[in-house]
Structures are given as structure tokens and as C-alpha cells.
Design a protein around this motif. Structure first.
Motif, short mmCIF file in Angstrom:
data_model
loop_
_atom_site.label_atom_id
_atom_site.label_comp_id
_atom_site.label_asym_id
_atom_site.label_seq_id
_atom_site.Cartn_x
_atom_site.Cartn_y
_atom_site.Cartn_z
N HIS A 277 0.83 -1.21 0.00
CA HIS A 277 0.00 0.00 0.00
C HIS A 277 0.87 1.26 0.00
O HIS A 277 0.39 2.35 0.24
N TYR A 278 2.15 1.11 -0.24
CA TYR A 278 3.05 2.24 -0.52
C TYR A 278 3.07 3.31 0.56
O TYR A 278 2.89 4.49 0.29
N CYS A 279 3.28 2.88 1.80
CA CYS A 279 3.43 3.86 2.88
C CYS A 279 4.91 4.10 3.20
O CYS A 279 5.23 4.94 4.03
N GLY B 82 6.23 5.49 -1.53
CA GLY B 82 6.54 4.24 -2.25
C GLY B 82 6.68 3.04 -1.33
O GLY B 82 6.10 3.00 -0.24
#
Lengths: 567, 197
Positions: free
Chosen positions: A217-219, A349
């Protein structure tokens, strides 16, 4: 004296350690039908409770600096619970003139809970170092032996990347890579100008669903631990299927003290300290797999002395603890003014680099053997403790001027970290200290560590490369490193990169190696070592992926041997 | 929390920066303990005004004034006080003997310096006098020219790091930088187009 407790059951296999190597062995062996007991020195990990995914720094009074500010680097207290350089009650020592930093993880999953997820294959040439340049030794196995296992591991854990045909960095079974960040686009442009190879990185982070695990989830916070298991960890990806078989017994808080042997010289079980009661316990098994991390495994073998094995178990060659290697690490950074022009945008990202620089000078003569790769970072990251230390140092002052400078410089720093191959040397090894024991009464390790000119020249080359890339980006390189002393050219202390390997190496000659090509001890047929200890060389490809490939291969062999009744 | 004392916890959290891809490390037990300390702090801070844990009331007022001078309110955002930087610094100092020496001692140095110069504490000095002092201790080149300023410059440098930490880890500090993220996305959007020069 408390009575020693023996478990009534005899398991097929006892695995010591639950990280990458132990977790992989547990999965393969239980799925193969064997009963397995796993000893882990630390506690269980609970992702929902333990991982601080998506928390803001201001949600903690210490803002990520940790109690007393002692964790004030990067995400500090946000990181997944994992381990430390110093553990109370569990000392280690360095010989005079050596400064080895030993990182130890005491938790289910080991270091895989927080690691950088960089998943690189060793190259064919890495298995034939002596044939290549006459230095060090060849492995008893070839790339072709391990390649099918790299395929399996990548397919199972999920690794993104691209097919590039770079000889020093073999392609694998890849998920699609994420898009590059702004900083990485600028680095790539500069590298193209300089003829430096810069390609999408290879991380064990899902960009597509795999085996029921959700994609990333690109945290940008892999190091904090991932509640959705979208990155790889042994605790969340290898142990659950092993537990599902009903054949895995996981014992936490169990500090292995000695591998026990029978009169026939075969391992019969493991003696361990139950930390909660501080009592000695014994577990019986037909096979023992040691995966406690390279140096901890060497310590356990050396401490497993008996009449049959007076110098420690599987140590007739005297090489247990020898051939210790870490990676060569040096880093640097600079300001890149072009980054100031970027409008605010989501830069997070995945929890690591989306691009990287594989070793690119394999086709020419260098003034050091082997090579290094370059990792990269920088840009508009989540603000954290220590982020403006450099601005404070450079611009000083106070007030609105300082505030304006912080705003202007935010996200404009770009940094590099080189990770290079160390060649084993006779002055670098670990042994049992003759006098000191830990709180469990287990004799501790004493480290001897030395970098040679090979590694120092490599670090020098890294610094020159970092500077050239920053300058090709129109930036100013900020890092200044000494040309001598313990940190010449920015080289980190031994152990600091946490890639220590080699302390029970494999080889075809039992006189100069501990294990055969299947990670099986030459001296004790029902004893295997499946962590970083078997590695003959430590190329510039962070070792975790190879540890898992070797462990899977060793486990297949073990299953086959168990079925044929050979062990 | 039983089993581990606060002191044990401090020892477990000894500093060590890992290289590159690996970040700072905390043993599981210490992390658990820190988490509980946090819960307690949260509960108390909701109850009302922050009570300094280490600094005396006079020192705490001095600290707040210094923090506000380092990161003041401007047209963009509020300042270090609004961001909770003094609380953050006091909390860390109460847990760290080294900080107590450097910040607590530095604060004493500052008042002695002002007493010699203006016959007042830093807090009671006039705005012009305070500016004069800050302009002296905010730059390392001044300590090179006048070695008697060394301690003051070192003190201020440490306080500047910590004030920036306190401000830029706060909600308003993060907004001031226009950071976007720390959220779950279905796709990573990549880099927006570079502005053409």
C-alpha cells in the motif's frame, strides 16, 4: 540444582532460530511431513500490536526519538521489534584492536521483521571466486545448483524487479517494479551520463497479490513491520504455513546452549535455557538444523564440546568461527537543487529504493578485487527526528531564516550507501572467550576483525562514485571522509552492515570446511546449518535471498535423506 | 509494568545507528515498555497543562523562549511552542543524563553569561540583549573568534537540533513542509512532471 527437564517426545527435527534460514527449513520440512520443534530465543511477535504502521511521529511523546532520545535516528522507536547491538546480560567481546559490532535479534522471525527486503541473487562468478581472481576459495556448488531454488524462493516470497541481463546481477522471477521516485529519475539520468548501470531494484515487497497476501500500500515503512504482510518476513510468510501443517512446535524464550551427541557421534537433541524460568531443558530430535545467525551458530557449535568432539561440534577442521565476513559499507550524500523545484507530492513508495546500481565495473581492471552495489535514498520523506541536523550544522542561525532554510532544503538531499564484497582474511574470526559467560552461563564470543586494503580501496571507490553522481546531477556532495583511521573513506565498523556470514562454511574438503554443499556437517551427518554461516564468499548481494535458497535446497536434501533412511 | 524498570529500559535503548537499509533498533521488551509510557503520557497530557519533568519553572520558561526563537511563528505556520517542542525536549532530558548535563548545564551557563553582561537572567534581559546573545551563540565562527563562547555555542547547537526535531515531527511542522503521504495507496503514482526551467 534444578532438575533438567527432558521433553518426552523425540521430534524428527529440531531447528534453532526462526529467521530466514530457520523459517524456510521449518516450512519445507513440515510440509514434507516431518515433525519439527523450533527453538527461538526471543518472544512471539504480534503484528497488530507490535507494528507501528501508519503512525505519525506526534502520536508518540518521544516523536520517534525513543525514551531518552537514544533511538534518534530514522524512524527510531517506530521500527519493528527486532534486536540490538547490545543486549543486557548477553555480552560479547572484541579483541584488542578490533571493534566488531554484533547485531542480534531475539524475536520470532528474527531480523526478517525489519530488514531492508533487498533480495539479490549471487551471480555465477560469485561461486567461483578463486577461479576468477585467485583470491579466496570457490564454493562446492555452482550457480546452476542454486538457480532453481532462487526461482522457488522468489516465486514464493514475491520479489519485484526487471529482466536486465546484467552479468553481475542475474535476473529472477519478478513481480512488476513500482514507478521510480523523482530522486531516482534524476540519479538514473546522471548515471546514464556517467555510463553507470542503474536499474529497478529488487525488493521482497509485493506489487501484486501473492498467496493471499495483499499487495503493497506504498506507505514507505517496511522497516516498521507490515500488518498486511505485503513485504516478506519469516514470521508472517514462512512460519504460518509450517504451523498450518500441525507439525511445528514453536518454543519461544528458548536460548540454545549445546547440541547433544550420542555415543555414535550423531546429534540427539538440544539443551536450552528456558528464559522465563532460567532452567535447563532438553529436547530430543533425530536431526538438528542450526539457523541461529552465523556467529550465534558458530558459538553454539564451539560450545558443544564432548569427548568425541573436544574442539566443538563439526569442528574437526578448526574452521568454525573462521572466514567471518561482513559487507563493506560506506555512505554519502549531497544536495540536489533540482529537487527544490518539485511540487509537493507523495514520495513514500515501498519501504526501500525503487532503483539501484548493481556492480557495473565487472568488465575492467579495478584496484580492488570483487565489487559493490549502490543503494539510494532521499526526497520528500516522512519528516522525522534528526532530519534537519545537517541543515542546522551547515546554516546554523535561528528564527524565520532557519525555518525558511529547512523548508527549502526539505527533500533535496540525495544519499547513497555502497555495499561491497569483503574477502575473508586470517585476522577476522570469532572464538569462545575463555572467561566470560552470559547471564545463562553460556560462554560468549570474542571477535577479531580487520579490514584490509581490498576493502578500503573499495570504500574509496564508493566515495568517488557517490560524488561523481551527485555532481552529475548538478548537486554538491556534502560527505567528507578521512583517508585513514578506523573509518577511512567512511567504511563502517565490522558487523555494522549486519551481513556477517561465513563462520561455518561449506566446501568439498572436510579439512578446510565445516559443511558440504547441502549445508550438512562433514563430521555429523544429522547436523545442518542453514543461516549465513555456510557462505563461502559474501558478494555484494545482501545475503538473505541466498540464505533462503540454500536452506530450501538443504531441506529438500534432508527430506530425501530422511526418506531413504540415510540420516 | 513489572519486570523491567525504567532504568533497564534506558539501558536497552542504547544508541546505535545501523547502516543503510536497516534503521534504528529497539528490543521488543523496551518497545513494549515505551509503548506503555506513551499511553501514560497521553492520559496525563489530556488532563491539562504539561508539568515539566526535569527543568525548573524558570528553566522551562527559558527553554520555551529559546525554542520559540529558534523556530518562531511565521506567515506559513505556528512556532516551536505550538508544536510542543519544549515538552518534547523536557521529556527526553528527564530520561537522559547526558542531555541533563548539556541542556541543564547550558541553561545555567546562559544565565551566568547574561548576569555578567546585563546583570539579569536571559529571560529578564531586554529583547535587544537577548538578540545580542543569540547572535553570539548561534554561530560556530564566533566561538573560534572568542573561545569563551564555546560552551554556549555547543549548548545552542544541541538545542537547535532538538527544537527542529520537536517542530518538524509535529502536525504543524509536517504541514509546514507540505509532506504528503503516510497513507495507504492502491498505486504508487511516481514522480510528477519536472517543472521545465
Amino acid at each position: 540444582m534444578a532438575q533438567v527437564k527432558r521433553s518426552p517426545k523425540t521430534y524428527d527435527v529440531c531447528i534453532i532460530g526462526s529467521g530466514a534460514g530457520g523459517g524456510m527449513a521449518a516450512k519445507i520440512l513440515t510440509e514434507g511431513g516431518l515433525s519439527v520443534v523450533m527453538l527461538e530465543a526471543g518472544p512471539q511477535v504480534y503484528p497488530q500490536k507490535d507494528f507501528k504502521m501508519l503512525m505519525w511521529p506526534y502520536e508518540l511523546p518521544h516523536r520517534g526519538a525513543g525514551v531518552g532520545g537514544r533511538a534518534s535516528a530514522d524512524f527510531g522507536e517506530f521500527l519493528a521489534p527486532n534486536g540490538a547491538w547490545q543486549i543486557e546480560g548477553e555480552p560479547y567481546v572484541s579483541a584488542p584492536g578490533s571493534n566488531f559490532q554484533w547485531f542480534r535479534s531475539r524475536i520470532v522471525g528474527g531480523r526478517t521483521n525489519h530488514w531492508g527486503r533487498i533480495a539479490l541473487r549471487f551471480a555465477p562468478v560469485d561461486f567461483r571466486s578463486n577461479t576468477r581472481d585467485g583470491i579466496g576459495d570457490d564454493w562446492p556448488i555452482r550457480y546452476e545448483d542454486l538457480s532453481p531454488y532462487y526461482d522457488k524462493v522468489e516465486g514464493y516470497i514475491g520479489v519485484f524487479g526487471t529482466k536486465e541481463n546484467v552479468p553481475s546481477a542475474p535476473d529472477g522471477v519478478f513481480l512488476p517494479p513500482p514507478k521510480p521516485r523523482c530522486s531516482e529519475i534524476l540519479i538514473k539520468r546522471a548515471c546514464d551520463k556517467l555510463n553507470i548501470t542503474c536499474i529497478p531494484s529488487r525488493l521482497a515487497v509485493l506489487t501484486k497479490p501473492v498467496n493471499g497476501r495483499a499487495p503493497c500500500h506504498y506507505c514507505g515503512q517496511c522497516g516498521r513491520g507490515c500488518v498486511t504482510a505485503s513485504n516478506f518476513s519469516s514470521s508472517q510468510v514462512l512460519l504460518p504455513p509450517a504451523i498450518e501443517t500441525g507439525k511445528l512446535t514453536l518454543v519461544t524464550g528458548a536460548m540454545a546452549r549445546e547440541i547433544l551427541v550420542g555415543l555414535d557421534g550423531k546429534a540427539v537433541g538440544v539443551s536450552y535455557i528456558d528464559k522465563s524460568t532460567k532452567t535447563e531443558q532438553r529436547v530430543s530430535a533425530r536431526v538438528v538444523v542450526v539457523a541461529a545467525s552465523a556467529c550465534e551458530s558458530a558459538r553454539l557449535l564451539l560450545n558443544s564440546k564432548s569427548k568425541l568432539f573436544p574442539d566443538g561440534l563439526a569442528n574437526s577442521s578448526g574452521t568454525v568461527g573462521r572466514y567471518l565476513m561482513d559487507s563493506v559499507g560506506s555512505s554519502g550524500w549531497g544536495y540536489v537543487p533540482e529537487m527544490e523545484q518539485m511540487p509537493p507530492h507523495n514520495h513514500d513508495g515501498t519501504g526501500g529504493m525503487h532503483m539501484y546500481i548493481p556492480w557495473w565495473k565487472y568488465d575492467r581492471k579495478n584496484d580492488f578485487p570483487r565489487g559493490y552495489h549502490i543503494e539510494m535514498g532521499g526526497g520528500r520523506e516522512l519528516p522525522g527526528v534528526g532530519m534537519f541536523d545537517d541543515v542546522c550544522d551547515e546554516f546554523e542561525g535561528y528564527g524565520t531564516e532557519l525555518k525558511r532554510t529547512c523548508r527549502k532544503k526539505y527533500g533535496t538531499g540525495i544519499g547513497f550507501a555502497g555495499r561491497g564484497e569483503m574477502v575473508p582474511n586470517p585476522d577476522t574470526y570469532c572464538e569462545i572467550d575463555p572467561t566470560i559467560v552470559d547471564q545463562f552461563g553460556i560462554p560468549v564470543l570474542k571477535f577479531h576483525f580487520k579490514w584490509t586494503d581490498y576493502e578500503l580501496r573499495q570504500a574509496k571507490d564508493m566515495q568517488e562514485t557517490f560524488k561523481s553522481i551527485i555532481e552529475a546531477m548538478g548537486g554538491q556532495y556534502q560527505t567528507k571522509t578521512p583517508i585513514d583511521g578506523p573509518n577511512a573513506f567512511g567504511i563502517e565498523e565490522g558487523g555494522k552492515i549486519i551481513h556477517e556470514v561465513g563462520t561455518a562454511r561449506m566446501g568439498s574438503d572436510p579439512k578446510t570446511s565445516v559443511l558440504n554443499g547441502y549445508c550438512q556437517a562433514h563430521d555429523v551427518k544429522n547436523l545442518f546449518v542453514t543461516d549465513g554461516a555456510p557462505l563461502v564468499t559474501n558478494p555484494d548481494k545482501n545475503p538473505t535471498l541466498t540464505i533462503m535458497a540454500l536452506s530450501w535446497r538443504a531441506s529438500d536434501y534432508l527430506l530425501q535423506q530422511a526418506k531413504s533412511g540415510s540420516i | 509494568m513489572h519486570g523491567i524498570s525504567r532504568r533497564d529500559l534506558l539501558r536497552n535503548l542504547s544508541v546505535g545507528v545501523a547502516g543503510g537499509s536497516v534503521l534504528q533498533l529497539i528490543p521488543a521488551e523496551a518497545a513494549q515498555m515505551a509503548h506503555q509510557v506513551v499511553q501514560k503520557e497521553k492520559a496525563t497530557s489530556l488532563a491539562g497543562k504539561y508539568t515539566p519533568k526535569y527543568f525548573t519553572p524558570h528553566q522551562y520558561d527559558t527553554l520555551a523562549l529559546l525554542c520559540d526563537s529558534i523556530i518562531p511563528k511565521d506567515e506559513n505556520s505556528g512556532g516551536a511552542i505550538e508544536a510542543g517542542a519544549p515538552e518534547f525536549i523536557d521529556l527526553l532530558t528527564s530520561e537522559n543524563e547526558e542531555y541533563q548535563l548539556h541542556l541543564g548545564g547550558g541553561m545555567m551557563w546562559l544565565d551566568s553569561f547574561c548576569a555578567d553582561r546585563y546583570q539579569s537572567t536571559f529571560l529578564e534581559a531586554t529583547p535587544a540583549e537577548r538578540k545580542e546573545v543569540l547572535d553570539l551563540i548561534a554561530y560556530s565562527k564566533n566561538a573560534k573568534a572568542d573561545p569563551t563562547l564555546r560552551q554556549g555555542v555547543a549548548f545552542f547547537a544541541r538545542l537547535r537540533y532538538m527544537t527542529c526535531d520537536g517542530f518538524y515531527t509535529s502536525k504543524i511542522g509536517i504541514a509546514d513542509l507540505e509532506y504528503i503521504g503516510n497513507t495507504a495507496l492502491a498505486e504508487f503514482p511516481g514522480c510528477p512532471p519536472f517543472p521545465t526551467a
